[in-house]
Design an enzyme around this catalytic site. Structure first.
Site, PDB file in Angstrom:
ATOM      1  N   TRP A 101       0.833  -1.216   0.000  1.00  0.00           N
ATOM      2  CA  TRP A 101       0.000   0.000   0.000  1.00  0.00           C
ATOM      3  C   TRP A 101       0.858   1.253   0.000  1.00  0.00           C
ATOM      4  O   TRP A 101       0.538   2.243  -0.661  1.00  0.00           O
ATOM      5  CB  TRP A 101      -1.007  -0.009   1.142  1.00  0.00           C
ATOM      6  CG  TRP A 101      -2.107  -1.008   0.894  1.00  0.00           C
ATOM      7  CD1 TRP A 101      -2.400  -2.108   1.629  1.00  0.00           C
ATOM      8  CD2 TRP A 101      -3.046  -1.006  -0.203  1.00  0.00           C
ATOM      9  NE1 TRP A 101      -3.453  -2.797   1.059  1.00  0.00           N
ATOM     10  CE2 TRP A 101      -3.864  -2.148  -0.047  1.00  0.00           C
ATOM     11  CE3 TRP A 101      -3.256  -0.171  -1.302  1.00  0.00           C
ATOM     12  CZ2 TRP A 101      -4.900  -2.463  -0.958  1.00  0.00           C
ATOM     13  CZ3 TRP A 101      -4.286  -0.476  -2.205  1.00  0.00           C
ATOM     14  CH2 TRP A 101      -5.074  -1.609  -2.019  1.00  0.00           C
ATOM     15  N   ASP A 172      -2.028   6.723   6.140  1.00  0.00           N
ATOM     16  CA  ASP A 172      -3.088   5.905   5.542  1.00  0.00           C
ATOM     17  C   ASP A 172      -3.486   4.863   6.587  1.00  0.00           C
ATOM     18  O   ASP A 172      -2.855   3.824   6.710  1.00  0.00           O
ATOM     19  CB  ASP A 172      -2.575   5.224   4.269  1.00  0.00           C
ATOM     20  CG  ASP A 172      -3.576   4.217   3.703  1.00  0.00           C
ATOM     21  OD1 ASP A 172      -4.683   4.088   4.260  1.00  0.00           O
ATOM     22  OD2 ASP A 172      -3.234   3.566   2.694  1.00  0.00           O
ATOM     23  N   LYS A 196     -12.754  -1.440   5.954  1.00  0.00           N
ATOM     24  CA  LYS A 196     -12.009  -2.371   6.803  1.00  0.00           C
ATOM     25  C   LYS A 196     -12.572  -2.323   8.225  1.00  0.00           C
ATOM     26  O   LYS A 196     -13.124  -3.297   8.703  1.00  0.00           O
ATOM     27  CB  LYS A 196     -10.522  -2.017   6.827  1.00  0.00           C
ATOM     28  CG  LYS A 196      -9.656  -2.489   5.654  1.00  0.00           C
ATOM     29  CD  LYS A 196     -10.124  -2.112   4.292  1.00  0.00           C
ATOM     30  CE  LYS A 196      -9.305  -2.640   3.151  1.00  0.00           C
ATOM     31  NZ  LYS A 196      -8.180  -1.854   2.725  1.00  0.00           N
TER      32      LYS A 196
HETATM   33  C1  LIG Z   1      -7.585  -1.404   1.426  1.00  0.00           C
HETATM   34  C2  LIG Z   1      -6.496  -0.413   1.527  1.00  0.00           C
HETATM   35  C3  LIG Z   1      -6.323   0.607   0.569  1.00  0.00           C
HETATM   36  C4  LIG Z   1      -7.187   0.724  -0.665  1.00  0.00           C
HETATM   37  O1  LIG Z   1      -8.446   1.149  -0.336  1.00  0.00           O
HETATM   38  P1  LIG Z   1      -9.548   1.494  -1.441  1.00  0.00           P
HETATM   39  O2  LIG Z   1     -10.647   2.028  -0.590  1.00  0.00           O
HETATM   40  O3  LIG Z   1      -9.885   0.229  -2.151  1.00  0.00           O
HETATM   41  O4  LIG Z   1      -8.979   2.518  -2.346  1.00  0.00           O
HETATM   42  C5  LIG Z   1      -5.310   1.517   0.766  1.00  0.00           C
HETATM   43  N1  LIG Z   1      -4.498   1.455   1.837  1.00  0.00           N
HETATM   44  C6  LIG Z   1      -4.626   0.486   2.772  1.00  0.00           C
HETATM   45  C7  LIG Z   1      -3.704   0.468   3.941  1.00  0.00           C
HETATM   46  C8  LIG Z   1      -5.632  -0.470   2.646  1.00  0.00           C
HETATM   47  O5  LIG Z   1      -5.763  -1.424   3.588  1.00  0.00           O
END
Ligand SMILES: *Cc1c(COP(=O)(O)O)cnc(C)c1O
Length: 359
Positions: A101, A172, A196
């Site tokens: 990521w 993030d 999540k």
């Molecule tokens: C799932 C995830 C993403 C991507 O998320 P989207 O909502 O599909 O764009 C980005 N960063 C992390 C850490 C993630 O777990």
């Protein structure tokens, strides 16, 4: 019959939240319509928005000089919005690279400026390990420092907040926000896709310090400007209203569970017992050093990788869903977000012992 769902995202939601949404689906709070069918500019939705924001502020003790935005577009959209809004005063930023990521965030930011990719992950004795902050060559003049506190795919998590000095820290937190208390004042900006640990997909939370709102690069379209979304109370255009409503129910559920201190205790216990079961066996292994094992995404392998398919299909028959690792790395992964009850982890551990005995 609901199974235990270990999907990394979209992930399991609290059952009581789903039951409440079911009960309110046709008619919500005397509106004569579903919450999905009313205006995002109506007084009733204003109340929902204000309550959801206040509950989130209470849970995370968000200081008053931070704005909370309820946006769409997912975390991936933030990979572009962050540099478009924050690469001022200099078009330079540092990114800690700890996995897939972070790499995606770096690749997107490189479209907008001079991005330094700082290696934050090593493999030592076959184990993933985060590098020591003392070894990071940080640029004290960077416009911000970005990192990914929990790498959802590899199951690597920082047990500390990186020292960023005077440089705004951007995180993030898609797969870890709300898993434990957090000192928001250490951050310039936090973002998280909801699917999540927060609610259903379609919603993205952004928590941003107010003094960072006025730095957008000149070409940034209105739809990509934090300032515009803040001025319009996250309703510059039509937001994902049903996802916003469900996230609000999750915030109330978290408060009823005792807030984030209680969630942290429960999450730590869930993760530690699963890691302990993995470590106690030669049949299973986890590739992450003990100092940076994720509470939310526990990755593991079987000593005989040829048995993984059978493991997955028998787990599914036993009511344990979505235990496959990310398609890019394979192996197995159990995501243990807030809504995964401890009984689900116990059932998984029991299944793992039985599977090991049975082969
Ligand atoms: C799932 C995830 C993403 C991507 O998320 P989207 O909502 O599909 O764009 C980005 N960063 C992390 C850490 C993630 O777990």
């Amino acid at each position: 019959m609901r199974a235990y769902n270990f999907c990394s995202g979209p992930a399991t939601l609290p059952e009581t939240v789903l039951l409440q949404a079911q009960a309110e689906l046709l008619e919500w709070q005397g509106q004569g319509a579903s919450v999905m069918e009313i205006s995002h500019r109506s007084p009733a939705f204003d109340r929902l928005a204000a309550e959801a924001e206040q509950d989130l502020r209470d849970l995370l003790a968000i200081p008053a000089n931070y704005q909370v935005l309820f946006l769409s577009g997912g975390a991936s959209q933030q990979f572009a919005m962050v540099p478009m809004n924050l690469l001022e005063p200099r078009p330079q930023a540092d990114y800690l690279n700890s996995g897939i990521w972070s790499e995606k965030a770096i690749a997107e930011a490189q479209r907008f400026g001079d991005i330094t990719d700082i290696a934050a992950l090593t493999v030592e004795d076959g184990q993933y390990r985060l590098t020591e902050p003392g070894g990071w060559a940080l640029n004290g003049l960077a416009s911000y420092l970005h990192y990914t506190p929990n790498e959802t795919i590899s199951g690597v998590e920082y047990g500390f907040i990186p020292p960023a000095g005077q440089v705004p820290l951007v995180a993030d937190m898609s797969s870890t926000l709300l898993s434990r208390p957090l000192d928001v004042s250490r951050f310039g900006l936090i973002y998280a896709g909801a699917q999540k640990n927060i609610g259903p997909s379609g919603l993205t939370l952004v928590i941003v310090r107010e003094d960072l709102l006025e730095r957008s690069l000149a070409f940034t379209p209105n739809i990509g400007r934090y300032q515009i979304h803040a001025e319009h109370a996250s309703r510059y255009n039509t937001p994902p209203t049903f996802a916003w409503y469900l996230a609000g129910l999750v915030f109330k559920w978290l408060k009823a569970q005792g807030g984030l201190t209680a969630m942290a205790e429960r999450n730590a216990r869930k993760a530690h017992k699963l890691y302990a079961a993995i470590d106690a066996s030669d049949f299973y292994s986890n590739p992450v050093h003990g100092s940076c094992r994720s509470w939310m995404n526990v990755t593991f392998r079987l000593a005989d990788a040829g048995l993984e398919k059978r493991f997955l299909s028998e787990a599914e028959q036993a009511g344990l869903l979505a235990l496959a690792g990310h398609r890019s790395v394979g192996g197995l992964r159990a995501s243990l977000y807030n809504a995964m009850p401890e009984a689900g982890v116990d059932a998984l551990i029991e299944f793992m012992r039985e599977f090991e005995r049975g082969v």
